[in-house]
Design an enzyme around this catalytic site. Structure first.
Site, mmCIF file in Angstrom:
data_model
loop_
_atom_site.group_PDB
_atom_site.id
_atom_site.type_symbol
_atom_site.label_atom_id
_atom_site.label_comp_id
_atom_site.label_asym_id
_atom_site.label_seq_id
_atom_site.Cartn_x
_atom_site.Cartn_y
_atom_site.Cartn_z
ATOM 1 N N ASP A 122 3.079 15.547 9.600
ATOM 2 C CA ASP A 122 2.163 16.404 8.780
ATOM 3 C C ASP A 122 1.119 15.671 8.365
ATOM 4 O O ASP A 122 1.207 14.465 7.957
ATOM 5 C CB ASP A 122 2.990 17.293 8.053
ATOM 6 C CG ASP A 122 4.036 18.079 8.571
ATOM 7 O OD1 ASP A 122 4.041 18.406 10.036
ATOM 8 O OD2 ASP A 122 4.838 18.517 7.844
HETATM 9 N N1 URA Z 1 9.256 16.907 8.911
HETATM 10 C C1 URA Z 1 8.326 17.591 8.383
HETATM 11 O O1 URA Z 1 8.433 18.538 7.728
HETATM 12 N N2 URA Z 1 6.995 17.077 8.497
HETATM 13 C C2 URA Z 1 6.912 15.733 9.011
HETATM 14 O O2 URA Z 1 5.779 15.154 8.871
HETATM 15 C C3 URA Z 1 7.974 14.942 9.542
HETATM 16 C C4 URA Z 1 9.020 15.703 9.468
#
Ligand code: URA
Length: 257
Positions: A122
């Site tokens: 993310d």
């Molecule tokens: N899980 C999440 O919620 N976000 C990420 O970036 C990676 C794994």
């Protein structure tokens, strides 16, 4: 093809302009121009003939004084900083691809040129991200079938308790998916912190799992990926930095030399 001295491996020899083209330095014409203008050196000797043959494997060369090594396929790690999207066409934040040198983004020259992230993090997640232009490698690393463990350091908004840890280990149901997902490992490391190991990579999986046990990942600095397989994010690779994976790195993540 010519034979490498002292071993059994056949190694392809390639024209210098082809080598530069394959490594992302532009069209064949641009690469030939760089060479003819004296911008390219091999073994510290300027080479002005684009058609000069070299054994590409392991070739060290420089373009406008910047050292490069030939890699048939690119495998690299990036310390993803917060505030970058893993998309080639980001919607809001800059793309992680802007953190890489142009030739790495343009390798191969075609429509699907350049390296791709192996899975996505993310925008606000930091840590270890692998990139490659080897489709098989990308598939193997991201497919849930291969169970490559990914370790996340989580800071939650509220105190973590043993019940939450046990639920994460035994399995939680995420809204759109009736099949429970469980952490392969989960260790409480502080009042609000956890080390969580997952072997699959569903959308926002960590954040949704933490929400499913009644807690929440902290908005800023709440999620950091520290390890993929046995490959740790090196402490000296600062946020925004990248480096090629070594043969040892590849063995430690995937068993491939
Ligand atoms: N899980 C999440 O919620 N976000 C990420 O970036 C990676 C794994």
């Amino acid at each position: 093809m010519c034979r490498a001295q002292g071993d059994n491996i056949f190694m392809a020899s390639m024209q210098l302009q082809e080598i530069l083209f394959s490594q992302g330095f532009g069209t064949r014409r641009v690469c030939a121009g760089l060479i003819q203008q004296g911008f390219v050196a091999v073994a510290e000797q300027i080479c002005r003939d684009p058609a000069t043959d070299f054994i590409a494997t392991g070739l060290q060369f420089s373009v406008q004084g910047v050292p490069w090594e030939y890699f048939e396929k690119a495998y690299l790690m990036l310390h993803k900083p917060a505030g970058y999207e893993c998309s080639q066409k980001p919607s809001t934040y800059p793309s992680i691809y802007t953190l890489l040198p142009g030739p790495i983004r343009q390798r191969g020259g075609g429509a699907a040129a350049g390296v791709q992230a192996v899975g996505r993090l993310d925008q606000d997640t930091t840590g270890l991200l692998l990139l490659s232009d080897d489709g098989k490698f990308i598939h193997r690393m991201s497919s849930p079938k291969h169970h490559v463990p990914k370790v996340y350091q989580v800071t939650a908004k509220h105190a973590v308790d043993d019940k939450q840890v046990q639920k994460l280990l035994s399995g939680v149901v995420l809204d759109d998916d009736p099949k429970p997902v469980r952490a392969a490992a989960c260790e409480q490391t502080g009042e609000r912190t956890l080390s969580l190991t997952l072997t699959e990579g569903k959308y926002h999986q960590v954040k949704r799992m933490i929400a499913a046990v009644g807690n929440r990942v902290e908005d800023i600095g709440g999620l950091h990926r520290s390890r993929i397989g046995n490959l740790e994010l090196p402490p000296d690779l600062l946020p925004g930095g990248w480096r090629w994976l070594t043969a040892n790195d590849l063995v430690s993540i995937s068993g491939k030399a």
